[in-house]
Motif scaffolding. Structure first.
Motif, PDB file in Angstrom:
ATOM      1  N   ALA A  54       0.832  -1.208   0.000  1.00 53.95           N
ATOM      2  CA  ALA A  54       0.000   0.000   0.000  1.00 53.95           C
ATOM      3  C   ALA A  54       0.865   1.256   0.000  1.00 53.95           C
ATOM      4  O   ALA A  54       0.580   2.220  -0.728  1.00 53.95           O
ATOM      5  CB  ALA A  54      -0.932  -0.005   1.215  1.00 53.95           C
ATOM      6  N   ALA A  55       1.928   1.265   0.811  1.00 55.87           N
ATOM      7  CA  ALA A  55       2.788   2.448   0.877  1.00 55.87           C
ATOM      8  C   ALA A  55       3.453   2.708  -0.475  1.00 55.87           C
ATOM      9  O   ALA A  55       3.545   3.857  -0.925  1.00 55.87           O
ATOM     10  CB  ALA A  55       3.839   2.281   1.964  1.00 55.87           C
ATOM     11  N   ASP A  56       3.911   1.660  -1.130  1.00 48.82           N
ATOM     12  CA  ASP A  56       4.542   1.820  -2.448  1.00 48.82           C
ATOM     13  C   ASP A  56       3.556   2.429  -3.441  1.00 48.82           C
ATOM     14  O   ASP A  56       3.916   3.323  -4.224  1.00 48.82           O
ATOM     15  CB  ASP A  56       5.033   0.471  -2.973  1.00 48.82           C
ATOM     16  N   GLU A  57       2.320   1.953  -3.413  1.00 46.52           N
ATOM     17  CA  GLU A  57       1.321   2.446  -4.359  1.00 46.52           C
ATOM     18  C   GLU A  57       0.958   3.901  -4.066  1.00 46.52           C
ATOM     19  O   GLU A  57       0.791   4.707  -4.993  1.00 46.52           O
ATOM     20  CB  GLU A  57       0.070   1.567  -4.291  1.00 46.52           C
ATOM     21  N   VAL A  58       0.825   4.228  -2.781  1.00 41.90           N
ATOM     22  CA  VAL A  58       0.479   5.603  -2.417  1.00 41.90           C
ATOM     23  C   VAL A  58       1.592   6.561  -2.821  1.00 41.90           C
ATOM     24  O   VAL A  58       1.357   7.597  -3.460  1.00 41.90           O
ATOM     25  CB  VAL A  58       0.213   5.698  -0.899  1.00 41.90           C
ATOM     26  N   VAL A  59       2.819   6.224  -2.447  1.00 35.65           N
ATOM     27  CA  VAL A  59       3.939   7.128  -2.723  1.00 35.65           C
ATOM     28  C   VAL A  59       4.131   7.318  -4.225  1.00 35.65           C
ATOM     29  O   VAL A  59       4.503   8.409  -4.678  1.00 35.65           O
ATOM     30  CB  VAL A  59       5.221   6.601  -2.045  1.00 35.65           C
ATOM     31  N   ALA A  60       3.839   6.290  -5.021  1.00 33.83           N
ATOM     32  CA  ALA A  60       3.982   6.404  -6.470  1.00 33.83           C
ATOM     33  C   ALA A  60       3.050   7.465  -7.044  1.00 33.83           C
ATOM     34  O   ALA A  60       3.305   7.984  -8.147  1.00 33.83           O
ATOM     35  CB  ALA A  60       3.708   5.054  -7.128  1.00 33.83           C
ATOM     36  N   ASP A  97       3.782   3.139  13.405  1.00 35.84           N
ATOM     37  CA  ASP A  97       5.208   2.920  13.141  1.00 35.84           C
ATOM     38  C   ASP A  97       5.403   2.175  11.829  1.00 35.84           C
ATOM     39  O   ASP A  97       6.215   2.574  10.974  1.00 35.84           O
ATOM     40  CB  ASP A  97       5.846   2.093  14.264  1.00 35.84           C
ATOM     41  N   ALA A  98       4.680   1.069  11.672  1.00 34.19           N
ATOM     42  CA  ALA A  98       4.842   0.237  10.480  1.00 34.19           C
ATOM     43  C   ALA A  98       4.476   1.013   9.210  1.00 34.19           C
ATOM     44  O   ALA A  98       5.188   0.939   8.196  1.00 34.19           O
ATOM     45  CB  ALA A  98       3.994  -1.025  10.601  1.00 34.19           C
ATOM     46  N   TRP A  99       3.378   1.756   9.259  1.00 38.98           N
ATOM     47  CA  TRP A  99       2.912   2.501   8.087  1.00 38.98           C
ATOM     48  C   TRP A  99       3.903   3.593   7.707  1.00 38.98           C
ATOM     49  O   TRP A  99       4.302   3.712   6.539  1.00 38.98           O
ATOM     50  CB  TRP A  99       1.546   3.100   8.391  1.00 38.98           C
ATOM     51  N   GLU A 100       4.326   4.375   8.679  1.00 39.14           N
ATOM     52  CA  GLU A 100       5.196   5.493   8.354  1.00 39.14           C
ATOM     53  C   GLU A 100       6.592   5.020   7.932  1.00 39.14           C
ATOM     54  O   GLU A 100       7.221   5.631   7.062  1.00 39.14           O
ATOM     55  CB  GLU A 100       5.263   6.464   9.530  1.00 39.14           C
ATOM     56  N   LEU A 101       7.074   3.940   8.525  1.00 38.87           N
ATOM     57  CA  LEU A 101       8.345   3.379   8.068  1.00 38.87           C
ATOM     58  C   LEU A 101       8.227   2.887   6.628  1.00 38.87           C
ATOM     59  O   LEU A 101       9.145   3.073   5.815  1.00 38.87           O
ATOM     60  CB  LEU A 101       8.797   2.246   8.991  1.00 38.87           C
ATOM     61  N   ALA A 102       7.097   2.268   6.311  1.00 36.63           N
ATOM     62  CA  ALA A 102       6.886   1.816   4.933  1.00 36.63           C
ATOM     63  C   ALA A 102       6.825   3.002   3.973  1.00 36.63           C
ATOM     64  O   ALA A 102       7.374   2.949   2.861  1.00 36.63           O
ATOM     65  CB  ALA A 102       5.604   0.991   4.845  1.00 36.63           C
ATOM     66  N   LEU A 103       6.167   4.095   4.384  1.00 34.76           N
ATOM     67  CA  LEU A 103       6.124   5.301   3.551  1.00 34.76           C
ATOM     68  C   LEU A 103       7.528   5.859   3.331  1.00 34.76           C
ATOM     69  O   LEU A 103       7.894   6.254   2.212  1.00 34.76           O
ATOM     70  CB  LEU A 103       5.248   6.367   4.206  1.00 34.76           C
ATOM     71  N   ILE A 104       8.332   5.901   4.392  1.00 35.28           N
ATOM     72  CA  ILE A 104       9.687   6.428   4.279  1.00 35.28           C
ATOM     73  C   ILE A 104      10.515   5.577   3.320  1.00 35.28           C
ATOM     74  O   ILE A 104      11.188   6.104   2.423  1.00 35.28           O
ATOM     75  CB  ILE A 104      10.348   6.497   5.669  1.00 35.28           C
ATOM     76  N   HIS A 105      10.463   4.266   3.503  1.00 34.61           N
ATOM     77  CA  HIS A 105      11.237   3.393   2.617  1.00 34.61           C
ATOM     78  C   HIS A 105      10.772   3.528   1.169  1.00 34.61           C
ATOM     79  O   HIS A 105      11.599   3.516   0.239  1.00 34.61           O
ATOM     80  CB  HIS A 105      11.130   1.948   3.087  1.00 34.61           C
ATOM     81  N   ALA A 106       9.461   3.670   0.963  1.00 34.65           N
ATOM     82  CA  ALA A 106       8.947   3.830  -0.396  1.00 34.65           C
ATOM     83  C   ALA A 106       9.424   5.148  -1.005  1.00 34.65           C
ATOM     84  O   ALA A 106       9.822   5.201  -2.179  1.00 34.65           O
ATOM     85  CB  ALA A 106       7.421   3.763  -0.399  1.00 34.65           C
ATOM     86  N   ALA A 107       9.393   6.230  -0.205  1.00 35.30           N
ATOM     87  CA  ALA A 107       9.847   7.529  -0.710  1.00 35.30           C
ATOM     88  C   ALA A 107      11.330   7.494  -1.048  1.00 35.30           C
ATOM     89  O   ALA A 107      11.764   8.051  -2.073  1.00 35.30           O
ATOM     90  CB  ALA A 107       9.554   8.618   0.316  1.00 35.30           C
TER      91      ALA A 107
END
Length: 245
Positions: A54-60, A97-107
């Motif tokens: 989900a984070a990858d798709e959002v950040v894209a 924590d999990a969501w925001e870390l995933a967003l950071i890694h995706a960005a």
């Protein structure tokens, strides 16, 4: 040119409105959206999403990302045991924590410009292998300058390191900034450099060592002030990347 779409992370907490009391809500103080708008961007709120990728798709779909402030990062994220002053993580904070870390890694992976604010800077550091000091007053001999009164923002002076992107944005003069935190960076994560300090030596900003990218975290709360230069710089980084492409 359309205004850049800047995602801002949000969280789940009980809230009350109309006839509803303590109902689960996806929340963010409105000052974050105002800060994005003041910088020239459009704000998109990003509630936690536990679905795979989900984070990858959002950040894209974003032009830039802001990771907002909030509660203590779970110490297990940086291989530590919680101290007596560290908030005990609950299910919602662990999901955040999990969501925001995933967003950071995706960005980072997608080279999307990133600004971390307070907790957001700490999570950026943790995402890159860094650690945190869990209670600043223990380190500073009982000083509570960084978080003087529960529920009230304090103020203190920070100074950017000359030659850094942070100094390019904010100058090297002493800045009086809004603050509310009892934790700080300890070991700085891989690929980051310290770019601002408080007078007592506390790390107040970090940025990527890759000067071709915009990855910046600040320990203070710019959304609680009236200085939009950080989000202007975030938006400018988006525009610069668009020109290069």
């Amino acid at each position: 040119m359309p205004r850049p779409l800047i995602g801002v992370s949000t969280y789940v907490a009980p809230a009350t409105w109309s006839v509803w009391h303590d109902a689960p809500a996806e929340l963010l103080p409105r000052q974050y959206s105002e800060l994005v708008r003041a910088g020239g961007g459009l704000a998109a709120l990003l509630p936690p999403d536990e679905r795979v990728n989900a984070a990858d798709e959002v950040v894209a779909r974003l032009d830039g990302l802001v990771v907002a402030g909030g509660p203590d990062v779970a110490p297990a994220r940086y291989h530590a045991v919680g101290g007596p002053h560290t908030q005990t993580p609950d299910a919602d904070s662990l999901a955040r924590d999990a969501w925001e870390l995933a967003l950071i890694h995706a960005a980072l992976a997608q080279r999307v410009p990133l600004l971390g604010i307070c907790r957001g800077m700490q999570l950026l550091n943790v995402a890159l292998g860094g650690t945190l000091t869990q209670h600043l007053p223990d380190l500073l001999g009982g000083s509570k300058e960084h978080s003087p009164v529960p529920g009230v923002y304090g103020r203190h002076v920070v100074t950017a390191v000359p030659g850094t992107r942070t100094a390019e944005i904010l100058g090297i003069e002493k800045l009086d900034v809004p603050t509310y935190h009892h934790q700080s960076l300890n070991r700085v994560g891989e690929g980051l450099r310290v770019s601002a300090h408080a007078l007592d030596g506390t790390v107040e900003a970090v940025e990527t060592t890759d000067d071709t990218r915009f990855v910046l975290g600040v320990q203070w709360h710019p959304e609680q002030g009236d200085d939009p230069r950080l989000t202007r710089a975030l938006v400018a980084a988006v525009s610069a990347a668009d020109r290069e492409n």
